[in-house]
Design an enzyme around this catalytic site. Structure first.
Site, mmCIF file in Angstrom:
data_model
loop_
_atom_site.group_PDB
_atom_site.id
_atom_site.type_symbol
_atom_site.label_atom_id
_atom_site.label_comp_id
_atom_site.label_asym_id
_atom_site.label_seq_id
_atom_site.Cartn_x
_atom_site.Cartn_y
_atom_site.Cartn_z
ATOM 1 N N ARG A 105 0.753 -1.294 -0.026
ATOM 2 C CA ARG A 105 -0.195 -0.033 0.089
ATOM 3 C C ARG A 105 0.730 1.105 -0.053
ATOM 4 O O ARG A 105 0.495 2.211 -0.718
ATOM 5 C CB ARG A 105 -1.053 0.020 1.259
ATOM 6 C CG ARG A 105 -2.011 1.363 1.398
ATOM 7 C CD ARG A 105 -2.531 1.621 0.206
ATOM 8 N NE ARG A 105 -3.077 0.616 -0.743
ATOM 9 C CZ ARG A 105 -3.352 0.957 -2.084
ATOM 10 N NH1 ARG A 105 -2.980 1.940 -2.667
ATOM 11 N NH2 ARG A 105 -4.028 -0.184 -2.735
ATOM 12 N N LYS A 140 3.065 24.723 -3.066
ATOM 13 C CA LYS A 140 1.864 24.230 -2.640
ATOM 14 C C LYS A 140 1.946 22.659 -2.751
ATOM 15 O O LYS A 140 1.336 22.001 -3.592
ATOM 16 C CB LYS A 140 0.839 24.809 -3.473
ATOM 17 C CG LYS A 140 0.853 26.243 -3.346
ATOM 18 C CD LYS A 140 -0.271 26.925 -4.102
ATOM 19 C CE LYS A 140 -0.281 28.520 -4.015
ATOM 20 N NZ LYS A 140 -1.281 28.943 -4.850
ATOM 21 N N LYS A 172 6.119 38.746 -1.761
ATOM 22 C CA LYS A 172 4.769 38.812 -2.157
ATOM 23 C C LYS A 172 4.104 40.157 -1.686
ATOM 24 O O LYS A 172 4.691 41.040 -0.910
ATOM 25 C CB LYS A 172 4.282 37.618 -1.420
ATOM 26 C CG LYS A 172 4.851 36.178 -1.801
ATOM 27 C CD LYS A 172 4.863 35.963 -3.407
ATOM 28 C CE LYS A 172 3.538 35.789 -3.853
ATOM 29 N NZ LYS A 172 3.080 34.373 -3.366
ATOM 30 N N GLU A 202 6.824 40.345 -6.599
ATOM 31 C CA GLU A 202 5.232 40.164 -7.165
ATOM 32 C C GLU A 202 4.926 41.506 -7.349
ATOM 33 O O GLU A 202 4.890 42.249 -6.462
ATOM 34 C CB GLU A 202 4.392 39.358 -6.102
ATOM 35 C CG GLU A 202 2.969 39.135 -6.651
ATOM 36 C CD GLU A 202 2.256 38.385 -5.625
ATOM 37 O OE1 GLU A 202 2.495 37.015 -5.463
ATOM 38 O OE2 GLU A 202 1.401 39.208 -4.941
ATOM 39 N N ASP A 224 1.329 38.713 -11.224
ATOM 40 C CA ASP A 224 0.379 37.747 -10.550
ATOM 41 C C ASP A 224 -1.071 38.194 -11.201
ATOM 42 O O ASP A 224 -1.263 39.631 -10.873
ATOM 43 C CB ASP A 224 0.489 38.206 -9.181
ATOM 44 C CG ASP A 224 -0.363 37.221 -8.269
ATOM 45 O OD1 ASP A 224 -0.507 35.734 -8.901
ATOM 46 O OD2 ASP A 224 -1.187 37.500 -7.525
#
Length: 284
Positions: A105, A140, A172, A202, A224
């Site tokens: 598994r 992510k 960011k 960004e 962005d």
């Protein structure tokens, strides 16, 4: 098939795989197998694809089998990065039946998940053909699986972004807000960054991009959530001065259009956060 990707040393992957095996085996090991499989039973099994895609996770699956039983014989038929079709055998494992069943598994979970990431990446990469744009992943990723998932992106023909917060300076919108604006944040980055550290910032408007270029200090600009016309204008402004990266809800259906703007990179969080597991099975 993507360009050959050097394997990650097993030493780095082993803690991840060992943790998964420990989780699955629990406190007492595989009680089902111990109950019904006579000691000394030998068998051979094939890890087969139920559908087409791009193979990834063979190194990790093999490590799972070896950690349970170093005496198992493992023959990888389709290495990581290979295309596969329904019914193709990716790996053969032979030896103690109990060992194969106990690792099954975990090996399948890794192989299916990582092949799914590689397969989705290959679909995105296909949309950039004829352009210089590169598809890249993001942070992510599934907690604990980042190294393996980023390797799977490479197997699908994509490229890797940062592996961690310590790799590069990526400023960011929240950094800009907290630091007091574009000028303040770039001047702080220039004052503190090592000469070995690249700086990316960004922006979501052309006037921000103009300010970034005026202040200086950035190597890469993250464009962005821009529409394609604005992206094209931004790429023209930055050409020769900054590496450009497009981001923000990059759906597969839009990638060809974005790549045609001339952007250098397209970062896609979906490669790792939304990939569907490829259907694989272990057949005795």
């Amino acid at each position: 098939m993507a360009q050959p990707v050097p394997p990650v040393p097993d030493l780095i992957l082993e803690p991840m795989v060992r943790a998964a095996l420990t989780e699955d085996l629990g406190q007492y090991g595989d009680v089902t197998t111990r109950s019904v499989i006579p000691e000394g039973t030998a068998y051979a099994a094939r890890l087969n694809a139920r559908e087409g895609g791009v193979v990834s996770g063979m190194q990790v699956a093999a490590l799972a089998f070896r950690l349970v039983d170093p005496e198992l014989r493992i023959d990888t038929r389709l290495p990581d990065g290979s295309p596969c079709g329904p019914g193709d055998t990716l790996m053969e494992v032979s030896g103690a039946a109990a060992s194969i069943l106990s690792a099954e598994r975990v090996a399948l979970n890794f192989a299916g998940r990582l092949s799914g990431v590689a397969t989705l990446t290959a679909r995105f990469v296909a949309e950039t053909r004829g352009t210089a744009a590169r598809i890249t992943c993001t942070r992510k990723t599934t907690p604990g699986l980042r190294i393996a998932e980023k390797q799977a992106v490479l197997h699908g023909g994509g490229f890797n972004h940062r592996f961690s917060l310590s790799d590069a300076i990526l400023i960011k919108d929240n950094h800009i807000a907290a630091a007091g604006g574009v000028r303040a944040v770039l001047e702080a980055a220039k004052a503190h960054a090592s000469h070995m550290m690249r700086v990316e910032i960004e922006v979501d408007r052309l006037d921000q991009l103009a300010q970034v270029m005026e202040v200086g200090g950035a190597d890469v600009v993250l464009l962005d959530n821009m529409d394609s016309d604005t992206l094209r204008r931004a790429v023209q402004m930055a050409r020769g001065h900054l590496v450009t990266e497009a981001s923000g809800n990059m759906a597969l259906e839009r990638i060809a259009e974005v790549a045609a703007t001339g952007v250098d990179y397209i970062s896609v969080g979906a490669l790792t956060h939304s990939a569907r597991t490829l259907d694989l099975g272990l057949d005795f």
